[in-house]
Design a protein around this motif. Structure first.
Motif, PDB file in Angstrom:
ATOM      1  N   GLU A 119      28.788  31.420 -30.055  1.00  0.00           N
ATOM      2  CA  GLU A 119      28.201  30.092 -29.869  1.00  0.00           C
ATOM      3  C   GLU A 119      26.707  30.117 -30.200  1.00  0.00           C
ATOM      4  N   GLN A 120      26.004  31.123 -29.698  1.00  0.00           N
ATOM      5  CA  GLN A 120      24.575  31.236 -29.981  1.00  0.00           C
ATOM      6  C   GLN A 120      24.318  31.487 -31.464  1.00  0.00           C
ATOM      7  N   ARG A 121      25.167  32.293 -32.096  1.00  0.00           N
ATOM      8  CA  ARG A 121      25.033  32.554 -33.531  1.00  0.00           C
ATOM      9  C   ARG A 121      25.226  31.273 -34.330  1.00  0.00           C
ATOM     10  N   ALA A 122      26.176  30.446 -33.924  1.00  0.00           N
ATOM     11  CA  ALA A 122      26.414  29.173 -34.618  1.00  0.00           C
ATOM     12  C   ALA A 122      25.208  28.245 -34.470  1.00  0.00           C
ATOM     13  N   LYS A 123      24.602  28.213 -33.280  1.00  0.00           N
ATOM     14  CA  LYS A 123      23.413  27.386 -33.080  1.00  0.00           C
ATOM     15  C   LYS A 123      22.257  27.879 -33.938  1.00  0.00           C
ATOM     16  N   ALA A 124      22.087  29.189 -34.013  1.00  0.00           N
ATOM     17  CA  ALA A 124      21.009  29.749 -34.836  1.00  0.00           C
ATOM     18  C   ALA A 124      21.249  29.461 -36.312  1.00  0.00           C
ATOM     19  N   ASP A 125      22.511  29.529 -36.739  1.00  0.00           N
ATOM     20  CA  ASP A 125      22.838  29.219 -38.138  1.00  0.00           C
ATOM     21  C   ASP A 125      22.526  27.759 -38.457  1.00  0.00           C
ATOM     22  N   ALA A 126      22.824  26.856 -37.522  1.00  0.00           N
ATOM     23  CA  ALA A 126      22.542  25.443 -37.746  1.00  0.00           C
ATOM     24  C   ALA A 126      21.038  25.204 -37.840  1.00  0.00           C
ATOM     25  N   LEU A 127      20.273  25.830 -36.965  1.00  0.00           N
ATOM     26  CA  LEU A 127      18.820  25.684 -37.008  1.00  0.00           C
ATOM     27  C   LEU A 127      18.256  26.260 -38.309  1.00  0.00           C
ATOM     28  N   SER A 128      18.794  27.391 -38.738  1.00  0.00           N
ATOM     29  CA  SER A 128      18.338  28.001 -39.986  1.00  0.00           C
ATOM     30  C   SER A 128      18.615  27.094 -41.178  1.00  0.00           C
ATOM     31  N   SER A 129      19.777  26.473 -41.199  1.00  0.00           N
ATOM     32  CA  SER A 129      20.102  25.606 -42.331  1.00  0.00           C
ATOM     33  C   SER A 129      19.198  24.377 -42.369  1.00  0.00           C
ATOM     34  N   VAL A 130      18.835  23.843 -41.204  1.00  0.00           N
ATOM     35  CA  VAL A 130      17.911  22.712 -41.161  1.00  0.00           C
ATOM     36  C   VAL A 130      16.540  23.139 -41.668  1.00  0.00           C
ATOM     37  N   SER A 131      16.080  24.310 -41.222  1.00  0.00           N
ATOM     38  CA  SER A 131      14.781  24.812 -41.666  1.00  0.00           C
ATOM     39  C   SER A 131      14.760  25.045 -43.175  1.00  0.00           C
ATOM     40  N   GLU A 132      15.840  25.604 -43.712  1.00  0.00           N
ATOM     41  CA  GLU A 132      15.921  25.826 -45.156  1.00  0.00           C
ATOM     42  C   GLU A 132      15.929  24.506 -45.919  1.00  0.00           C
TER      43      GLU A 132
END
Length: 78
Positions: free
Chosen positions: A30-43
Protein backbone atom coordinates in the motif's frame (compact mmCIF):
# COMPACT_ATOMS: atom_id res chain seq x y z
CA UNK A 1 26.75 6.30 -1.84
CA UNK A 2 27.25 4.31 1.30
CA UNK A 3 30.06 1.77 1.44
CA UNK A 4 27.93 -0.58 3.52
CA UNK A 5 26.79 -3.87 1.97
CA UNK A 6 23.19 -4.10 0.80
CA UNK A 7 22.36 -6.73 3.38
CA UNK A 8 23.73 -6.14 6.85
CA UNK A 9 23.75 -8.96 9.38
CA UNK A 10 20.39 -9.21 11.12
CA UNK A 11 20.17 -9.88 14.85
CA UNK A 12 18.34 -12.98 15.95
CA UNK A 13 14.72 -12.77 14.89
CA UNK A 14 11.75 -15.02 15.17
CA UNK A 15 10.38 -15.92 11.74
CA UNK A 16 6.73 -15.16 11.02
CA UNK A 17 4.29 -17.63 9.60
CA UNK A 18 2.76 -16.77 6.22
CA UNK A 19 -0.55 -15.63 7.71
CA UNK A 20 1.15 -13.22 10.13
CA UNK A 21 3.59 -11.94 7.49
CA UNK A 22 0.71 -11.06 5.14
CA UNK A 23 -0.21 -7.93 7.11
CA UNK A 24 3.17 -6.14 6.92
CA UNK A 25 3.49 -7.19 3.28
CA UNK A 26 0.09 -5.65 2.50
CA UNK A 27 1.05 -2.46 4.33
CA UNK A 28 4.32 -2.27 2.39
CA UNK A 29 2.48 -2.76 -0.91
CA UNK A 30 0.00 0.00 0.00
CA UNK A 31 2.79 2.42 0.90
CA UNK A 32 4.69 1.52 -2.28
CA UNK A 33 1.59 2.26 -4.36
CA UNK A 34 1.19 5.66 -2.67
CA UNK A 35 4.84 6.49 -3.32
CA UNK A 36 4.48 5.42 -6.96
CA UNK A 37 1.46 7.70 -7.37
CA UNK A 38 3.31 10.64 -5.84
CA UNK A 39 6.32 9.95 -8.06
CA UNK A 40 4.20 9.90 -11.19
CA UNK A 41 2.61 13.25 -10.28
CA UNK A 42 6.04 14.76 -9.64
CA UNK A 43 7.34 13.44 -12.97
CA UNK A 44 4.29 14.86 -14.76
CA UNK A 45 4.87 18.29 -13.19
CA UNK A 46 8.55 18.14 -14.13
CA UNK A 47 7.72 17.24 -17.73
CA UNK A 48 4.72 19.52 -18.37
CA UNK A 49 4.69 22.13 -15.59
CA UNK A 50 2.05 22.89 -12.98
CA UNK A 51 -1.61 22.55 -13.94
CA UNK A 52 -3.61 25.75 -14.22
CA UNK A 53 -5.71 26.85 -11.26
CA UNK A 54 -8.92 26.47 -13.29
CA UNK A 55 -8.54 22.68 -13.66
CA UNK A 56 -7.34 22.01 -10.10
CA UNK A 57 -9.34 21.13 -6.99
CA UNK A 58 -9.29 23.67 -4.15
CA UNK A 59 -7.40 22.39 -1.11
CA UNK A 60 -10.40 23.11 1.12
CA UNK A 61 -12.46 20.63 -0.90
CA UNK A 62 -9.74 17.99 -0.79
CA UNK A 63 -9.25 18.50 2.94
CA UNK A 64 -12.98 18.24 3.63
CA UNK A 65 -13.27 15.04 1.60
CA UNK A 66 -10.29 13.51 3.41
CA UNK A 67 -11.65 14.43 6.86
CA UNK A 68 -15.02 12.92 5.93
CA UNK A 69 -13.30 9.66 4.91
CA UNK A 70 -11.39 9.60 8.19
CA UNK A 71 -14.59 10.16 10.17
CA UNK A 72 -16.26 7.21 8.42
CA UNK A 73 -13.43 4.75 9.20
CA UNK A 74 -13.64 2.24 12.00
CA UNK A 75 -11.43 2.98 15.02
CA UNK A 76 -8.13 1.12 14.97
CA UNK A 77 -5.90 -0.05 17.77
CA UNK A 78 -2.16 0.39 17.29
Amino acid sequence: MSQQPDTAPVPDRQPLDEHTAASPRACAAEQRAKADALSSVSEDIAAYGYPSAEVGVPWETTRGDHLARLADEQPRVA
